[in-house]
Design a protein around this motif. Structure first.
Motif, PDB file in Angstrom:
ATOM      1  N   LEU A  91     -97.484 -44.819 -13.326  1.00  0.00           N
ATOM      2  CA  LEU A  91     -98.160 -44.430 -12.533  1.00  0.00           C
ATOM      3  C   LEU A  91     -97.248 -43.766 -10.937  1.00  0.00           C
ATOM      4  CD1 LEU A  91    -101.551 -46.398 -12.562  1.00  0.00           C
ATOM      5  CD2 LEU A  91    -101.364 -43.616 -12.500  1.00  0.00           C
ATOM      6  N   VAL A  92     -95.776 -43.741 -10.781  1.00  0.00           N
ATOM      7  CA  VAL A  92     -95.038 -43.179 -10.455  1.00  0.00           C
ATOM      8  C   VAL A  92     -94.227 -42.022 -10.617  1.00  0.00           C
ATOM      9  CG1 VAL A  92     -94.586 -46.297 -10.567  1.00  0.00           C
ATOM     10  CG2 VAL A  92     -93.102 -44.498 -11.821  1.00  0.00           C
ATOM     11  N   PRO A  93     -94.278 -41.907  -9.850  1.00  0.00           N
ATOM     12  CA  PRO A  93     -93.145 -40.378  -9.696  1.00  0.00           C
ATOM     13  C   PRO A  93     -92.268 -40.433 -10.842  1.00  0.00           C
ATOM     14  CG  PRO A  93     -92.998 -41.211  -7.582  1.00  0.00           C
ATOM     15  CD  PRO A  93     -93.521 -42.608  -8.247  1.00  0.00           C
ATOM     16  N   PHE A  94     -92.143 -39.448 -11.944  1.00  0.00           N
ATOM     17  CA  PHE A  94     -90.585 -39.323 -12.233  1.00  0.00           C
ATOM     18  C   PHE A  94     -89.435 -38.638 -11.321  1.00  0.00           C
ATOM     19  CE2 PHE A  94     -87.772 -36.832 -14.598  1.00  0.00           C
ATOM     20  CZ  PHE A  94     -87.831 -37.032 -15.910  1.00  0.00           C
ATOM     21  N   GLN A  95     -88.338 -39.425 -12.002  1.00  0.00           N
ATOM     22  CA  GLN A  95     -87.160 -40.205 -10.701  1.00  0.00           C
ATOM     23  C   GLN A  95     -86.367 -38.874 -11.346  1.00  0.00           C
ATOM     24  OE1 GLN A  95     -83.697 -42.894  -9.220  1.00  0.00           O
ATOM     25  NE2 GLN A  95     -86.230 -43.724  -9.658  1.00  0.00           N
ATOM     26  N   TYR A  96     -85.461 -37.877 -11.006  1.00  0.00           N
ATOM     27  CA  TYR A  96     -84.296 -37.828 -11.071  1.00  0.00           C
ATOM     28  C   TYR A  96     -83.399 -37.233 -10.062  1.00  0.00           C
ATOM     29  CZ  TYR A  96     -81.277 -33.691 -13.846  1.00  0.00           C
ATOM     30  OH  TYR A  96     -80.676 -33.292 -14.407  1.00  0.00           O
ATOM     31  N   THR A  97     -82.354 -38.037 -10.365  1.00  0.00           N
ATOM     32  CA  THR A  97     -81.027 -38.546  -9.693  1.00  0.00           C
ATOM     33  C   THR A  97     -80.114 -38.627  -9.683  1.00  0.00           C
ATOM     34  OG1 THR A  97     -82.616 -40.074  -8.173  1.00  0.00           O
ATOM     35  CG2 THR A  97     -79.896 -40.041  -7.758  1.00  0.00           C
ATOM     36  N   GLY A 131     -76.180 -37.308  -8.481  1.00  0.00           N
ATOM     37  CA  GLY A 131     -74.471 -37.032  -7.631  1.00  0.00           C
ATOM     38  C   GLY A 131     -74.974 -37.129  -6.146  1.00  0.00           C
ATOM     39  N   GLY A 132     -75.992 -38.905  -6.777  1.00  0.00           N
ATOM     40  CA  GLY A 132     -75.981 -39.908  -5.122  1.00  0.00           C
ATOM     41  C   GLY A 132     -77.222 -38.336  -4.807  1.00  0.00           C
ATOM     42  N   LYS A 133     -78.248 -37.525  -4.935  1.00  0.00           N
ATOM     43  CA  LYS A 133     -79.028 -37.080  -4.779  1.00  0.00           C
ATOM     44  C   LYS A 133     -80.304 -37.479  -4.678  1.00  0.00           C
ATOM     45  CE  LYS A 133     -75.679 -33.289  -2.666  1.00  0.00           C
ATOM     46  NZ  LYS A 133     -76.140 -31.641  -3.202  1.00  0.00           N
ATOM     47  N   PRO A 134     -81.014 -38.161  -4.201  1.00  0.00           N
ATOM     48  CA  PRO A 134     -82.484 -38.646  -5.097  1.00  0.00           C
ATOM     49  C   PRO A 134     -83.380 -37.631  -5.120  1.00  0.00           C
ATOM     50  CG  PRO A 134     -82.604 -39.489  -2.918  1.00  0.00           C
ATOM     51  CD  PRO A 134     -80.719 -39.100  -3.258  1.00  0.00           C
ATOM     52  N   ARG A 135     -84.217 -37.660  -6.538  1.00  0.00           N
ATOM     53  CA  ARG A 135     -85.107 -36.443  -6.013  1.00  0.00           C
ATOM     54  C   ARG A 135     -86.191 -36.761  -6.480  1.00  0.00           C
ATOM     55  NH1 ARG A 135     -85.050 -30.634  -9.719  1.00  0.00           N
ATOM     56  NH2 ARG A 135     -87.028 -29.810  -9.068  1.00  0.00           N
ATOM     57  N   LEU A 136     -87.530 -37.311  -6.222  1.00  0.00           N
ATOM     58  CA  LEU A 136     -88.923 -37.129  -7.063  1.00  0.00           C
ATOM     59  C   LEU A 136     -90.076 -36.276  -7.554  1.00  0.00           C
ATOM     60  CD1 LEU A 136     -89.616 -40.421  -5.071  1.00  0.00           C
ATOM     61  CD2 LEU A 136     -87.929 -40.878  -6.698  1.00  0.00           C
ATOM     62  N   LEU A 137     -90.431 -36.279  -8.805  1.00  0.00           N
ATOM     63  CA  LEU A 137     -91.848 -35.520  -8.859  1.00  0.00           C
ATOM     64  C   LEU A 137     -93.022 -36.089  -8.807  1.00  0.00           C
ATOM     65  CD1 LEU A 137     -89.161 -33.912 -11.352  1.00  0.00           C
ATOM     66  CD2 LEU A 137     -89.149 -33.633  -9.324  1.00  0.00           C
ATOM     67  N   GLY A 138     -93.993 -35.136 -10.134  1.00  0.00           N
ATOM     68  CA  GLY A 138     -94.599 -35.334 -10.208  1.00  0.00           C
ATOM     69  C   GLY A 138     -95.124 -36.869 -11.013  1.00  0.00           C
ATOM     70  N   ILE A 139     -95.605 -38.171 -11.017  1.00  0.00           N
ATOM     71  CA  ILE A 139     -95.872 -38.977 -11.771  1.00  0.00           C
ATOM     72  C   ILE A 139     -95.389 -38.683 -13.152  1.00  0.00           C
ATOM     73  CG2 ILE A 139     -97.772 -39.385  -9.837  1.00  0.00           C
ATOM     74  CD1 ILE A 139     -99.522 -39.454 -12.875  1.00  0.00           C
ATOM     75  N   SER A 140     -94.655 -39.919 -14.151  1.00  0.00           N
ATOM     76  CA  SER A 140     -94.359 -39.388 -14.774  1.00  0.00           C
ATOM     77  C   SER A 140     -95.091 -39.427 -15.923  1.00  0.00           C
ATOM     78  CB  SER A 140     -93.314 -40.442 -15.033  1.00  0.00           C
ATOM     79  OG  SER A 140     -94.132 -42.096 -15.232  1.00  0.00           O
ATOM     80  N   LYS A 141     -96.039 -40.211 -16.321  1.00  0.00           N
ATOM     81  CA  LYS A 141     -97.490 -40.391 -16.809  1.00  0.00           C
ATOM     82  C   LYS A 141     -96.820 -40.390 -18.262  1.00  0.00           C
ATOM     83  CE  LYS A 141    -100.046 -36.339 -15.662  1.00  0.00           C
ATOM     84  NZ  LYS A 141    -100.545 -34.955 -15.597  1.00  0.00           N
ATOM     85  N   ARG A 142     -95.899 -41.653 -18.306  1.00  0.00           N
ATOM     86  CA  ARG A 142     -95.660 -42.429 -19.171  1.00  0.00           C
ATOM     87  C   ARG A 142     -96.331 -43.242 -19.859  1.00  0.00           C
ATOM     88  NH1 ARG A 142     -89.332 -44.000 -18.335  1.00  0.00           N
ATOM     89  NH2 ARG A 142     -89.960 -43.965 -20.806  1.00  0.00           N
ATOM     90  N   GLY A 143     -95.985 -44.140 -20.565  1.00  0.00           N
ATOM     91  CA  GLY A 143     -96.975 -44.983 -21.272  1.00  0.00           C
ATOM     92  C   GLY A 143     -98.283 -45.048 -22.118  1.00  0.00           C
ATOM     93  N   ASN A 147    -101.894 -46.711  -8.113  1.00  0.00           N
ATOM     94  CA  ASN A 147    -101.279 -47.933  -8.837  1.00  0.00           C
ATOM     95  C   ASN A 147    -101.069 -48.972  -8.303  1.00  0.00           C
ATOM     96  OD1 ASN A 147     -98.351 -48.508  -7.304  1.00  0.00           O
ATOM     97  ND2 ASN A 147     -97.718 -46.963  -8.510  1.00  0.00           N
ATOM     98  N   LYS A 148    -101.663 -48.786  -6.990  1.00  0.00           N
ATOM     99  CA  LYS A 148    -102.285 -50.426  -5.717  1.00  0.00           C
ATOM    100  C   LYS A 148    -103.075 -51.072  -6.453  1.00  0.00           C
ATOM    101  CE  LYS A 148    -102.096 -50.358  -1.654  1.00  0.00           C
ATOM    102  NZ  LYS A 148    -101.463 -51.911  -1.253  1.00  0.00           N
ATOM    103  N   LEU A 149    -104.458 -50.480  -7.517  1.00  0.00           N
ATOM    104  CA  LEU A 149    -105.292 -51.400  -8.500  1.00  0.00           C
ATOM    105  C   LEU A 149    -104.372 -51.596  -9.933  1.00  0.00           C
ATOM    106  CD1 LEU A 149    -108.619 -49.087  -8.029  1.00  0.00           C
ATOM    107  CD2 LEU A 149    -107.887 -51.116  -6.946  1.00  0.00           C
ATOM    108  N   ALA A 150    -103.590 -50.906 -10.088  1.00  0.00           N
ATOM    109  CA  ALA A 150    -102.415 -51.567 -11.307  1.00  0.00           C
ATOM    110  C   ALA A 150    -101.443 -52.165 -10.859  1.00  0.00           C
ATOM    111  CB  ALA A 150    -101.773 -50.478 -12.008  1.00  0.00           C
ATOM    112  N   ARG A 151    -101.068 -52.839  -9.860  1.00  0.00           N
ATOM    113  CA  ARG A 151    -100.307 -54.093  -9.152  1.00  0.00           C
ATOM    114  C   ARG A 151    -101.311 -55.347  -9.178  1.00  0.00           C
ATOM    115  NH1 ARG A 151     -95.777 -51.917  -5.369  1.00  0.00           N
ATOM    116  NH2 ARG A 151     -94.803 -49.788  -6.631  1.00  0.00           N
ATOM    117  N   ILE A 152    -102.167 -54.633  -8.177  1.00  0.00           N
ATOM    118  CA  ILE A 152    -103.588 -56.074  -7.939  1.00  0.00           C
ATOM    119  C   ILE A 152    -103.909 -56.053  -9.600  1.00  0.00           C
ATOM    120  CG2 ILE A 152    -105.692 -56.738  -7.308  1.00  0.00           C
ATOM    121  CD1 ILE A 152    -105.015 -54.425  -5.131  1.00  0.00           C
TER     122      ILE A 152
END
Length: 338
Positions: A250-256, A258-270, A318-323
């Motif tokens: 439930l978090v963005p898929f990260q592809y960072t 060269g020091g340039k952060p890039r957040l894509l759609g949710i990772s749908k892992r797990g 995401n917030k419900l999962a953390r709770i």
């Protein structure tokens, strides 16, 4: 033979391959054993660490190993793959599992209890019934369409199929009526089976206080609470709620790079099932503005105004999962102290 520090087991249906490493990381034994011989081998070994991939049959074997006093480490299969050397075979896989288990930063899966596995089986069977029920409804719609009748979708219409046909004064051949009656009977049977599976889950978890406690979270019902209890062997496997939400996907898929952060759609892992249930829970809250504001204040209302509906739903999931993780972790800590 040197003392065995860790035993890596490559699981199979009938035959198991295992390799033992000593404290220097050198191979000291390798065996190819049947299921019965494997249990005998484990029972004769002094207490040691036994590592396996977290796959089919791993949790049952993990409980067996724990009965004989061994420490069990279950490793996600994707974390073992980097340690596979050269070509792949069963002994190389077992060697890779043993080596991966000794890595200081390796992530492990807690073995599930028998009750947790039974709960998972009940939900899987329930999901199968739901898929069959959906197929049955689609079958009825496609059959009627062949005779020029456009039947609307939905359970409400399906339950009053023949009343709907009578109201529309649709001309249906008598033989087709008999076929539709059999399909409607099958649909009703599947409804009963789904309801029976729901009741089984309630009966299985009714003595669990955490099961009731999780349902106090907005949007979370018996199905989501049951899935949390059976999917999470130990909440301590996650450092915090953020890691738990990331494990669900439930978090963005990260592809960072060269020091340039890039957040894509949710990772749908797990865990796909758990992620789906949390999203449904969030959607149930989001549909009612009064409930959303009562439970989450202006934050959620402002989010709905600024972002597309589905984006806001995932943020709330995401917030419900953390709770949910906080509730499970706090309850676990309380039980340990008690």
């Amino acid at each position: 033979m040197s003392a065995i520090k860790v035993i890596g087991i490559d699981l199979g249906k009938s035959v198991f391959h295992l390799i033992g490493h000593d404290y220097s990381g050198h191979e000291v034994c390798r065996h190819k054993l049947t299921r019965v011989k494997l249990i005998q081998f484990i029972s004769l070994q002094e207490s040691t660490t036994i590592a396996m991939e977290a796959c089919c049959g791993a949790h049952w074997l993990a409980r067996k190993c724990q009965e004989y006093g061994h420490k069990v480490k279950l490793i996600p299969a994707q974390y073992v793959k980097p340690y596979v050397k050269s070509h792949k075979n069963d002994f190389i896989d077992a060697d890779a599992i043993a080596e991966a288990a000794t890595r200081p930063k390796m992530r492990f899966v807690s073995p599930k209890s028998e009750q947790a596995q039974i709960s998972t089986v009940i939900r899987k069977i329930r999901t199968g019934y739901i898929r069959e029920r959906t197929s049955c409804m689609n079958r009825v719609g496609s059959i009627l369409l062949e005779f020029g009748i456009s039947f609307p979708r939905g359970h409400a219409n399906m339950k009053k199929l023949f009343q709907w046909l009578a109201d529309k004064e649709a001309i249906v051949p008598p033989q087709l009526i008999l076929e539709l009656r059999d399909l409607l009977d099958y649909y009703n049977q599947l409804n009963e089976k789904v309801a029976a599976q729901d009741q089984k889950l309630i009966e299985l978890n009714k003595e669990n206080e955490l099961y009731a406690l999780l349902q106090t979270i907005p949007g979370i019902g018996p199905m989501t609470a049951s899935c949390c209890l059976s999917s999470v062997g130990d909440p301590k496997d996650f450092a915090n709620g953020r890691n738990f939400a990331a494990w669900i996907g439930l978090v963005p898929f990260q592809y960072t790079t060269g020091g340039k952060p890039r957040l894509l759609g949710i990772s749908k892992r797990g865990n796909k099932e758990l992620r789906e249930l949390f999203v449904h829970a969030a959607r149930a809250v989001m549909w009612r503005d009064a409930s959303a504001e009562r439970y989450f204040g202006s934050w959620l209302i402002d989010l709905k105004c600024r972002k597309p509906f589905n984006v806001a739903v995932v943020a709330l999931a995401n917030k419900l999962a953390r709770i949910a993780w906080s509730v499970m972790n706090a309850r676990k800590a309380f039980e340990v102290k008690a």
